[in-house]
Scaffold this active site. Structure first.
Site, PDB file in Angstrom:
ATOM      1  N   GLY A 163       0.812  -1.219   0.000  1.00 44.59           N
ATOM      2  CA  GLY A 163       0.000   0.000   0.000  1.00 44.59           C
ATOM      3  C   GLY A 163       0.841   1.263   0.000  1.00 44.59           C
ATOM      4  N   GLY A 197       2.636   2.958   2.347  1.00 49.39           N
ATOM      5  CA  GLY A 197       3.998   2.917   2.902  1.00 49.39           C
ATOM      6  C   GLY A 197       4.950   2.161   2.003  1.00 49.39           C
ATOM      7  CG  ASP A 210      -6.838   1.670   4.781  1.00 45.97           C
ATOM      8  OD1 ASP A 210      -5.866   2.190   5.352  1.00 45.97           O
ATOM      9  OD2 ASP A 210      -7.556   0.813   5.328  1.00 45.97           O
ATOM     10  NE  ARG A 231     -28.363  -1.675  24.100  1.00 49.43           N
ATOM     11  CZ  ARG A 231     -27.957  -2.830  24.629  1.00 49.43           C
ATOM     12  NH1 ARG A 231     -27.528  -3.805  23.819  1.00 49.43           N
ATOM     13  NH2 ARG A 231     -27.978  -3.024  25.935  1.00 49.43           N
ATOM     14  CG  MET A 272      -9.316  -1.381  10.062  1.00 50.83           C
ATOM     15  SD  MET A 272      -8.204  -2.709   9.570  1.00 50.83           S
ATOM     16  CE  MET A 272      -7.468  -3.111  11.160  1.00 50.83           C
ATOM     17  CD  GLU A 329      -8.295   2.435  11.579  1.00 53.45           C
ATOM     18  OE1 GLU A 329      -7.721   2.057  10.569  1.00 53.45           O
ATOM     19  OE2 GLU A 329      -8.164   1.852  12.684  1.00 53.45           O
ATOM     20  CE1 TYR A 382      -5.906  -5.039  14.581  1.00 55.80           C
ATOM     21  CE2 TYR A 382      -4.813  -5.190  12.466  1.00 55.80           C
ATOM     22  CZ  TYR A 382      -4.974  -4.573  13.690  1.00 55.80           C
ATOM     23  OH  TYR A 382      -4.199  -3.500  14.007  1.00 55.80           O
ATOM     24  CD  GLN A 409     -12.693  -3.237   9.454  1.00 51.52           C
ATOM     25  OE1 GLN A 409     -13.177  -2.295   8.853  1.00 51.52           O
ATOM     26  NE2 GLN A 409     -12.006  -3.087  10.576  1.00 51.52           N
TER      27      GLN A 409
HETATM   28  O1  F6P Z   1      -3.417   0.058   6.068  1.00 49.69           O
HETATM   29  C1  F6P Z   1      -4.382  -0.893   6.284  1.00 49.69           C
HETATM   30  C2  F6P Z   1      -4.742  -0.953   7.732  1.00 49.69           C
HETATM   31  O2  F6P Z   1      -5.568  -2.039   7.935  1.00 49.69           O
HETATM   32  C3  F6P Z   1      -5.430   0.312   8.236  1.00 49.69           C
HETATM   33  O3  F6P Z   1      -6.767   0.387   7.844  1.00 49.69           O
HETATM   34  C4  F6P Z   1      -5.258   0.144   9.707  1.00 49.69           C
HETATM   35  O4  F6P Z   1      -5.427   1.353  10.417  1.00 49.69           O
HETATM   36  C5  F6P Z   1      -3.816  -0.355   9.776  1.00 49.69           C
HETATM   37  O5  F6P Z   1      -3.605  -1.108   8.579  1.00 49.69           O
HETATM   38  C6  F6P Z   1      -3.528  -1.229  10.970  1.00 49.69           C
HETATM   39  O6  F6P Z   1      -2.131  -1.470  10.937  1.00 49.69           O
HETATM   40  P1  F6P Z   1      -1.492  -2.740  11.695  1.00 49.69           P
HETATM   41  O7  F6P Z   1      -1.907  -3.960  10.947  1.00 49.69           O
HETATM   42  O8  F6P Z   1       0.006  -2.501  11.603  1.00 49.69           O
HETATM   43  O9  F6P Z   1      -2.018  -2.723  13.095  1.00 49.69           O
END
Ligand code: F6P
Length: 374
Positions: free
Chosen positions: A111, A113, A136, A171, A178, A231, A298, A300
């Site tokens: 991605g 980075g 993302d 509710r 994410m 988030e 996670y 997701q």
């Molecule tokens: O970049 C994808 C992602 O899933 C983001 O949506 C999330 O905030 C981040 O990675 C979580 O990073 P890590 O897996 O290092 O906790």
């Protein structure tokens, strides 16, 4: 000539469904035209430490439907990698490993980075082709990235499921989704799942506006609401605090105040981590409805890839091998209008694909009465 080429493959950054489908498509396409293929483990560390993973018909068999990455992944940066307890620039070591293994090209699947890291390796003369991967979906110049379609399905199913329990208990349920810098997943799944409120980083929200929307629903007899929150979503006030802290950190670089400014920004990010819980409590107070939080986390990024991601990974990965055969390097294989298209990595790295205020998804959400917090 394609036949005598040796390709290296690595997966870096957050994992996602579809990575193995991409490894498989690159591997099978390469093997079918007589190339040699070598996997490297755990992102860029695998190149720094020469952690090879054999890729052949056997190791590539049966992985199309498997979540995660058989190579492993990691977030190590080539130029700032922890080695024996020290932070070291490993770009030259990585280049040496690349040449030691007689690689003609390296395929990096990752991605935002990852693409910044690739640029540094391209500067060392490595031939690199990349594939876009992130749930993302915030990579520039590609309509979609590997992992997004599967995550969209997972989150949509969660939003569907939250409706029944929210309805039963009258509710508000706040679902944290994410997406730190871009809200594609929250917006897409929020629309698909029929969330009543969708909050994304691109549209700073007012909690009073959200509460008013929920109260309107109650006043008309619907006393439950689903709030889908990325988030990285922030209130208008939080954006002001965050922006000021970022500016102070930038302006104080090289001065005695820098450490304090860095600490302030870190403290903000730490505090922001609990923003969905605070939001649910604020909404409880403002609407007099019970509120609960579900953090999808996670889930997701787990499990078998969707058919869409398998198809995308196969299209992009097989095109990647064609580009390597024709010695087209320094490009990401983007999905543009359904066509696997090479785009310069230099234009991808460091550039985010954010949701425009007039994006079709935003306009659609507003047309059906979804509250976007503004
Ligand atoms: O970049 C994808 C992602 O899933 C983001 O949506 C999330 O905030 C981040 O990675 C979580 O990073 P890590 O897996 O290092 O906790």
């Amino acid at each position: 000539m394609a036949g005598n080429k040796h390709i290296g493959i690595l997966t870096a950054g957050g994992d996602s469904p579809g990575l193995n489908a991409a490894i498989r498509s690159v591997g099978k396409a390469a093997l079918s035209c007589g190339m040699e293929v070598t996997g490297f483990r755990d992102g860029f560390r695998g190149l720094a430490e020469n952690l090879r993973f054999p890729l052949d018909k056997t190791t590539l068999a049966g992985i199309l439907t498997v979540g995660g990455t058989i190579l492993g992944t990691g977030r190590d940066k080539p130029h700032r990698m922890e080695v024996d307890g020290e932070i070291r620039d490993m770009t030259d070591v990585i280049a040496e490993t690349y040449h030691h293994n007689r690689l003609d090209a390296l395929v990096c699947i990752g991605g935002g980075g990852t693409h910044k890291n690739i640029l540094r390796l391209m500067d060392k003369g490595l031939n690199i082709v990349s594939l876009p991967k992130t749930i993302d979906n915030d990579l520039a110049l590609t309509d979609t990235s590997i992992g997004f379609d599967t995550a969209l399905g997972i989150v949509t199913e969660v939003v569907d499921r939250l409706h029944s329990t929210a309805h039963s208990h009258h509710r508000i349920i706040v679902a944290e989704i994410m997406g730190n810098r871009a809200g594609w997943l929250a917006l897409g799944a929020g629309i698909a799942g029929g969330a009543d409120v969708i909050l994304i980083p691109e549209i700073p929200y007012q909690v009073e506006t959200v509460a008013a929307a929920i109260r309107r629903r109650s006043d008309h007899g619907t006393n439950f609401s689903i709030v889908a929150v990325a988030e990285g979503a922030m209130s208008v006030n939080d954006v002001a605090v965050y922006t000021a802290a970022k500016q102070r950190k930038k302006a104080s670089k090289g001065t005695p105040e820098h450490a304090q400014a860095k600490q302030e920004l870190a403290a903000f990010n730490e505090r922001h981590g609990g923003h969905t819980l605070r939001l649910s409590k604020q909404l409880e107070e403002l609407t007099k409805l019970e509120a609960r939080v579900t953090i999808l986390g996670y889930l997701q990024r787990g499990g078998t890839p969707s058919a869409g991601d398998r198809l995308l990974a196969t299209r992009l990965g097989s095109r990647c091998v064609e580009l390597i055969a024709s010695e087209c390097f320094g490009v990401m294989v983007a999905d543009r209008g359904g066509v696997a298209t090479p785009v310069p990595i230099a234009e991808v790295a460091g550039n985010l694909k954010l949701i425009a205020p007039d994006h079709a998804w935003v306009l659609s959400a507003r047309r059906v009465g979804t509250c976007l917090g503004d």
